[in-house]
Design a protein around this motif. Sequence first.
Motif, PDB file in Angstrom:
ATOM      1  N   ALA A  95      94.867  78.157  75.114  1.00 45.92           N
ATOM      2  CA  ALA A  95      93.623  77.534  74.654  1.00 45.92           C
ATOM      3  C   ALA A  95      92.548  78.601  74.434  1.00 45.92           C
ATOM      4  O   ALA A  95      92.541  79.641  75.093  1.00 45.92           O
ATOM      5  CB  ALA A  95      93.142  76.512  75.675  1.00 45.92           C
ATOM      6  N   ARG A 145      93.060  69.559  79.814  1.00 44.87           N
ATOM      7  CA  ARG A 145      93.809  69.689  78.565  1.00 44.87           C
ATOM      8  C   ARG A 145      93.437  68.623  77.527  1.00 44.87           C
ATOM      9  O   ARG A 145      93.244  68.953  76.360  1.00 44.87           O
ATOM     10  CB  ARG A 145      95.313  69.659  78.825  1.00 44.87           C
ATOM     11  CG  ARG A 145      96.102  69.943  77.572  1.00 44.87           C
ATOM     12  CD  ARG A 145      97.520  70.339  77.878  1.00 44.87           C
ATOM     13  NE  ARG A 145      98.195  70.679  76.649  1.00 44.87           N
ATOM     14  CZ  ARG A 145      99.128  69.925  76.081  1.00 44.87           C
ATOM     15  NH1 ARG A 145      99.506  68.808  76.657  1.00 44.87           N
ATOM     16  NH2 ARG A 145      99.688  70.305  74.965  1.00 44.87           N
ATOM     17  N   PRO A 146      93.298  67.339  77.888  1.00 45.83           N
ATOM     18  CA  PRO A 146      92.852  66.375  76.873  1.00 45.83           C
ATOM     19  C   PRO A 146      91.464  66.695  76.323  1.00 45.83           C
ATOM     20  O   PRO A 146      91.212  66.509  75.136  1.00 45.83           O
ATOM     21  CB  PRO A 146      92.854  65.040  77.622  1.00 45.83           C
ATOM     22  CG  PRO A 146      93.824  65.216  78.713  1.00 45.83           C
ATOM     23  CD  PRO A 146      93.718  66.651  79.112  1.00 45.83           C
ATOM     24  N   LYS A 196      91.913  69.506  73.861  1.00 52.19           N
ATOM     25  CA  LYS A 196      92.516  69.024  72.617  1.00 52.19           C
ATOM     26  C   LYS A 196      91.511  68.267  71.773  1.00 52.19           C
ATOM     27  O   LYS A 196      91.510  68.372  70.550  1.00 52.19           O
ATOM     28  CB  LYS A 196      93.725  68.139  72.926  1.00 52.19           C
ATOM     29  CG  LYS A 196      94.940  68.921  73.376  1.00 52.19           C
ATOM     30  CD  LYS A 196      96.093  68.027  73.729  1.00 52.19           C
ATOM     31  CE  LYS A 196      96.719  67.511  72.469  1.00 52.19           C
ATOM     32  NZ  LYS A 196      97.955  66.765  72.715  1.00 52.19           N
ATOM     33  N   GLN A 197      90.637  67.523  72.405  1.00 54.67           N
ATOM     34  CA  GLN A 197      89.624  66.769  71.670  1.00 54.67           C
ATOM     35  C   GLN A 197      88.622  67.718  71.012  1.00 54.67           C
ATOM     36  O   GLN A 197      88.219  67.502  69.874  1.00 54.67           O
ATOM     37  CB  GLN A 197      88.908  65.807  72.604  1.00 54.67           C
ATOM     38  CG  GLN A 197      87.905  64.915  71.907  1.00 54.67           C
ATOM     39  CD  GLN A 197      87.258  63.942  72.869  1.00 54.67           C
ATOM     40  OE1 GLN A 197      87.390  64.056  74.072  1.00 54.67           O
ATOM     41  NE2 GLN A 197      86.548  62.975  72.322  1.00 54.67           N
ATOM     42  N   THR A 255      89.137  70.921  70.172  1.00 55.52           N
ATOM     43  CA  THR A 255      89.760  71.766  69.149  1.00 55.52           C
ATOM     44  C   THR A 255      90.375  70.957  68.021  1.00 55.52           C
ATOM     45  O   THR A 255      90.892  71.537  67.075  1.00 55.52           O
ATOM     46  CB  THR A 255      90.848  72.661  69.772  1.00 55.52           C
ATOM     47  OG1 THR A 255      91.840  71.844  70.402  1.00 55.52           O
ATOM     48  CG2 THR A 255      90.247  73.627  70.769  1.00 55.52           C
ATOM     49  N   GLY A 260      92.975  68.846  68.220  1.00 59.04           N
ATOM     50  CA  GLY A 260      94.406  68.639  68.376  1.00 59.04           C
ATOM     51  C   GLY A 260      94.712  67.292  68.961  1.00 59.04           C
ATOM     52  O   GLY A 260      95.360  67.202  69.983  1.00 59.04           O
ATOM     53  N   GLY A 261      94.252  66.235  68.325  1.00 59.09           N
ATOM     54  CA  GLY A 261      94.371  64.901  68.881  1.00 59.09           C
ATOM     55  C   GLY A 261      95.721  64.240  68.714  1.00 59.09           C
ATOM     56  O   GLY A 261      95.917  63.118  69.099  1.00 59.09           O
ATOM     57  N   ARG A 293      98.648  66.363  63.034  1.00 59.45           N
ATOM     58  CA  ARG A 293      98.378  67.743  62.645  1.00 59.45           C
ATOM     59  C   ARG A 293      97.262  67.862  61.627  1.00 59.45           C
ATOM     60  O   ARG A 293      96.469  68.765  61.673  1.00 59.45           O
ATOM     61  CB  ARG A 293      99.641  68.374  62.088  1.00 59.45           C
ATOM     62  CG  ARG A 293     100.622  68.660  63.187  1.00 59.45           C
ATOM     63  CD  ARG A 293     101.276  69.949  62.936  1.00 59.45           C
ATOM     64  NE  ARG A 293     101.922  70.347  64.169  1.00 59.45           N
ATOM     65  CZ  ARG A 293     103.022  70.986  64.224  1.00 59.45           C
ATOM     66  NH1 ARG A 293     103.622  71.343  63.136  1.00 59.45           N
ATOM     67  NH2 ARG A 293     103.544  71.330  65.360  1.00 59.45           N
TER      68      ARG A 293
END
Length: 112
Positions: free
Chosen positions: A31, A82-83, A86-87, A89, A91-92, A95
């Motif tokens: 990350a 991590r969630p 992902k939110q 960046t 990356g939900g 792709r």
Amino acid sequence: MLMSGFNSLIGLLYLAMLVIAVAAFVLAALAREDAYRAASKQTKPFWMIILGIAVAVNLLVPMLFLQLAGLVASIVFFVDVRPALKQVTGGGGRRGGGSSSDGPYGPYNGGR
């Protein structure tokens, strides 16, 4: 006979804790640094140190209490940090970052 089965079960649990800690460490390393700040989580070095200690404890120190503490840290990373990363960046899950009604050539408008 029963003790050997129990020992193999405990060995599998130790291996599972090690795999979880290594996976969390690798994902934390991949990350971006700014994503941690944008998600209002601790810094990347903080998580790298915590998860690195969890991996080292699982590999080098056979003390169940310390291994469980490392497991808790890994679980916190997986379910909270991590969630959020992902939110931040994008990356939900999909792709392209489009909505769930997007087709291969753009949004599906229901035949209109």
